[in-house]
Design a protein around this motif. Structure first.
Motif, PDB file in Angstrom:
ATOM      1  N   GLY A  63       3.678  16.407 -35.909  1.00 45.31           N
ATOM      2  CA  GLY A  63       4.708  17.434 -36.044  1.00 45.31           C
ATOM      3  C   GLY A  63       4.807  18.324 -34.827  1.00 45.31           C
ATOM      4  N   ARG A  64       3.680  18.680 -34.254  1.00 41.42           N
ATOM      5  CA  ARG A  64       3.688  19.553 -33.080  1.00 41.42           C
ATOM      6  C   ARG A  64       4.225  18.844 -31.845  1.00 41.42           C
ATOM      7  NH1 ARG A  64      -2.218  22.563 -33.926  1.00 41.42           N
ATOM      8  NH2 ARG A  64      -1.576  23.802 -35.756  1.00 41.42           N
ATOM      9  N   SER A  65       4.142  17.523 -31.852  1.00 36.09           N
ATOM     10  CA  SER A  65       4.696  16.760 -30.733  1.00 36.09           C
ATOM     11  C   SER A  65       6.157  16.386 -30.985  1.00 36.09           C
ATOM     12  CB  SER A  65       3.875  15.491 -30.495  1.00 36.09           C
ATOM     13  OG  SER A  65       3.929  14.641 -31.633  1.00 36.09           O
ATOM     14  N   ASP A  66       6.728  16.932 -32.061  1.00 34.83           N
ATOM     15  CA  ASP A  66       8.129  16.705 -32.420  1.00 34.83           C
ATOM     16  C   ASP A  66       8.417  15.230 -32.702  1.00 34.83           C
ATOM     17  OD1 ASP A  66      10.589  17.870 -33.024  1.00 34.83           O
ATOM     18  OD2 ASP A  66      11.425  17.346 -31.067  1.00 34.83           O
ATOM     19  N   ALA A  67       7.395  14.523 -33.236  1.00 35.99           N
ATOM     20  CA  ALA A  67       7.572  13.105 -33.531  1.00 35.99           C
ATOM     21  C   ALA A  67       8.068  12.868 -34.956  1.00 35.99           C
ATOM     22  CB  ALA A  67       6.249  12.357 -33.321  1.00 35.99           C
ATOM     23  N   LEU A  68       8.101  13.931 -35.782  1.00 33.44           N
ATOM     24  CA  LEU A  68       8.503  13.789 -37.177  1.00 33.44           C
ATOM     25  C   LEU A  68       9.824  14.491 -37.440  1.00 33.44           C
ATOM     26  CD1 LEU A  68       5.102  14.477 -39.020  1.00 33.44           C
ATOM     27  CD2 LEU A  68       6.081  12.271 -38.362  1.00 33.44           C
ATOM     28  N   GLY A  69      10.611  13.894 -38.346  1.00 34.37           N
ATOM     29  CA  GLY A  69      11.869  14.491 -38.753  1.00 34.37           C
ATOM     30  C   GLY A  69      11.664  15.509 -39.852  1.00 34.37           C
ATOM     31  N   ALA A  70      12.770  15.976 -40.438  1.00 34.26           N
ATOM     32  CA  ALA A  70      12.713  17.041 -41.439  1.00 34.26           C
ATOM     33  C   ALA A  70      11.970  16.614 -42.697  1.00 34.26           C
ATOM     34  CB  ALA A  70      14.126  17.487 -41.795  1.00 34.26           C
ATOM     35  N   ALA A  71      12.069  15.330 -43.065  1.00 31.20           N
ATOM     36  CA  ALA A  71      11.401  14.830 -44.274  1.00 31.20           C
ATOM     37  C   ALA A  71       9.994  14.332 -43.995  1.00 31.20           C
ATOM     38  CB  ALA A  71      12.228  13.726 -44.923  1.00 31.20           C
ATOM     39  N   GLY A  72       9.527  14.498 -42.754  1.00 32.79           N
ATOM     40  CA  GLY A  72       8.191  14.033 -42.398  1.00 32.79           C
ATOM     41  C   GLY A  72       8.153  12.582 -41.984  1.00 32.79           C
ATOM     42  N   GLU A  73       9.300  12.032 -41.606  1.00 34.35           N
ATOM     43  CA  GLU A  73       9.361  10.634 -41.174  1.00 34.35           C
ATOM     44  C   GLU A  73       9.299  10.548 -39.646  1.00 34.35           C
ATOM     45  OE1 GLU A  73      13.540  11.966 -40.542  1.00 34.35           O
ATOM     46  OE2 GLU A  73      11.852  12.446 -41.861  1.00 34.35           O
ATOM     47  N   LEU A  74       8.787   9.434 -39.146  1.00 32.35           N
ATOM     48  CA  LEU A  74       8.722   9.224 -37.708  1.00 32.35           C
ATOM     49  C   LEU A  74      10.129   9.102 -37.135  1.00 32.35           C
ATOM     50  CD1 LEU A  74       5.782   6.667 -37.560  1.00 32.35           C
ATOM     51  CD2 LEU A  74       5.786   8.916 -36.468  1.00 32.35           C
ATOM     52  N   ARG A  75      10.381   9.833 -36.064  1.00 34.36           N
ATOM     53  CA  ARG A  75      11.693   9.756 -35.409  1.00 34.36           C
ATOM     54  C   ARG A  75      11.862   8.438 -34.654  1.00 34.36           C
ATOM     55  NH1 ARG A  75      14.095  14.854 -35.264  1.00 34.36           N
ATOM     56  NH2 ARG A  75      12.692  16.630 -35.623  1.00 34.36           N
TER      57      ARG A  75
END
Length: 260
Positions: free
Chosen positions: A129-141
Motif C-alpha cells: 500500500g505504501r508503494s502505491d501498488a494496491l487499488g482502493a479495494a486492496g487489489e494489485l494495480r
C-alpha cells in the motif's frame, strides 16, 4: 403399568453439537458483517489520507484477521468436532470432560498460528500500500503481478506440499491419532501443528486476495467456497487439480488481456 423412560443418552450430545454449530454460524455471519464494515472504513480512510502508520497497520491486521476467520471457520468446525468426539470417547480416563484443557489449548495454539499468518499478510499489505501498488479495494494495480500471483497459486495446487497438507486437513481424526499429545502443552502443540498444516493448504488461495481485492466481499465468498470444497473428504483431492487448472488459465487470460 406405565414404565418411565429415561432420556436417550445420545440426545444431549446431539443437542450440544447443534447448539455449537448454530453459534459457529452466528459467529461466521457476524465476522462477515465486520469484514464488510472494516473494508468500508479502510477505503474511506484511504480516500482522505493513509493516516498514522500505526493506525494503517492496525486496520490492515484487523482486515486480515477477520477475513482469515471468515474463511477458516467453516473448515475448522469439522476439526473441532473430531477433537470433541475423541475427547468424549476418553471420558472416565482422568480427563476433565468433553471440553477439558486439551480442547481449549488446541484452540489456543490453532488461533495463535493463524494470528501470526494474519500479521505477516497485513505487513505485506502495508508495504504494498505504501508503494502505491494496491487499488482502493486492496487489489494489485499491476496486471503482471496479479497474473503472477494467480500462476503461483495454480502451480502450488499440483505440488506434493499442497497434497500432503490437504490430506492432513481432510482427515482430522487421523491427524489426532498420529499426533496426539496429552496435557495443556500437548493441546497447544497439536493446535499449532494443525494450523501450520492448514496454512500450508490455504496460503496460496488466501494470497489471491491481492488479486480479487482484500476488501472485496465477493472474493471472500468465492475463496471460502473453494477452501470448503477442497476440505471435503470425498472431493477434496479431486478438486485440487481442477482448481489449479482454473487458476493457471486465469493467469494466462489476465496476461492476454481477457480479464480485468
Amino acid at each position: 403399568m406405565e414404565v418411565a423412560t429415561l432420556p436417550d443418552s445420545h440426545d444431549q450430545p446431539v443437542r450440544r453439537r447443534w447448539a455449537r454449530d448454530l453459534i459457529a454460524l452466528s459467529l461466521w455471519l457476524l465476522l462477515v458483517v465486520t469484514l464488510v464494515r472494516v473494508g468500508h472504513d479502510h477505503r474511506a480512510a484511504g480516500a482522505h489520507h493513509h493516516g498514522a502508520a500505526s493506525i494503517e497497520s492496525g486496520r490492515a491486521f484487523l482486515s486480515w484477521a477477520v477475513m482469515t476467520a471468515v474463511m477458516m471457520l467453516p473448515t475448522t468446525v469439522p476439526v473441532l468436532r473430531a477433537l470433541d468426539d475423541l475427547m468424549a470417547s476418553r471420558r472416565g480416563t482422568g480427563l476433565l470432560g468433553r471440553f477439558d484443557v486439551i480442547w481449549w489449548a488446541f484452540v489456543g495454539g490453532y488461533l495463535a498460528m493463524w494470528i501470526g499468518f494474519a500479521a505477516l499478510a497485513a505487513g505485506l499489505q502495508v508495504v504494498l500500500g505504501r508503494s502505491d501498488a494496491l487499488g482502493a479495494a486492496g487489489e494489485l494495480r499491476s496486471t503482471v503481478l496479479a497474473a503472477a500471483v494467480l500462476m503461483v497459486a495454480g502451480i502450488y495446487q499440483f505440488t506434493v506440499w499442497k497434497q500432503a497438507c490437504l490430506s492432513g486437513c481432510t482427515r482430522p481424526m487421523t491427524f489426532f491419532l498420529v499426533h496426539w499429545r496429552d496435557g495443556a502443552l500437548g493441546g497447544v502443540r497439536m493446535g499449532a501443528r494443525h494450523a501450520v498444516t492448514c496454512i500450508g493448504c490455504c496460503w496460496a488461495l488466501m494470497a489471491l486476495a491481492f488479486v480479487g481485492g482484500i476488501h472485496s466481499l465477493w472474493f471472500m465468498v468465492i475463496a471460502t467456497v473453494l477452501m470448503v470444497v477442497e476440505k471435503l473428504p470425498a472431493v477434496g483431492q479431486r478438486a485440487r487439480v481442477p482448481i489449479g487448472v482454473l487458476l493457471i488459465a486465469g493467469s494466462v487470460a489476465m496476461v492476454a488481456g481477457w480479464l480485468r
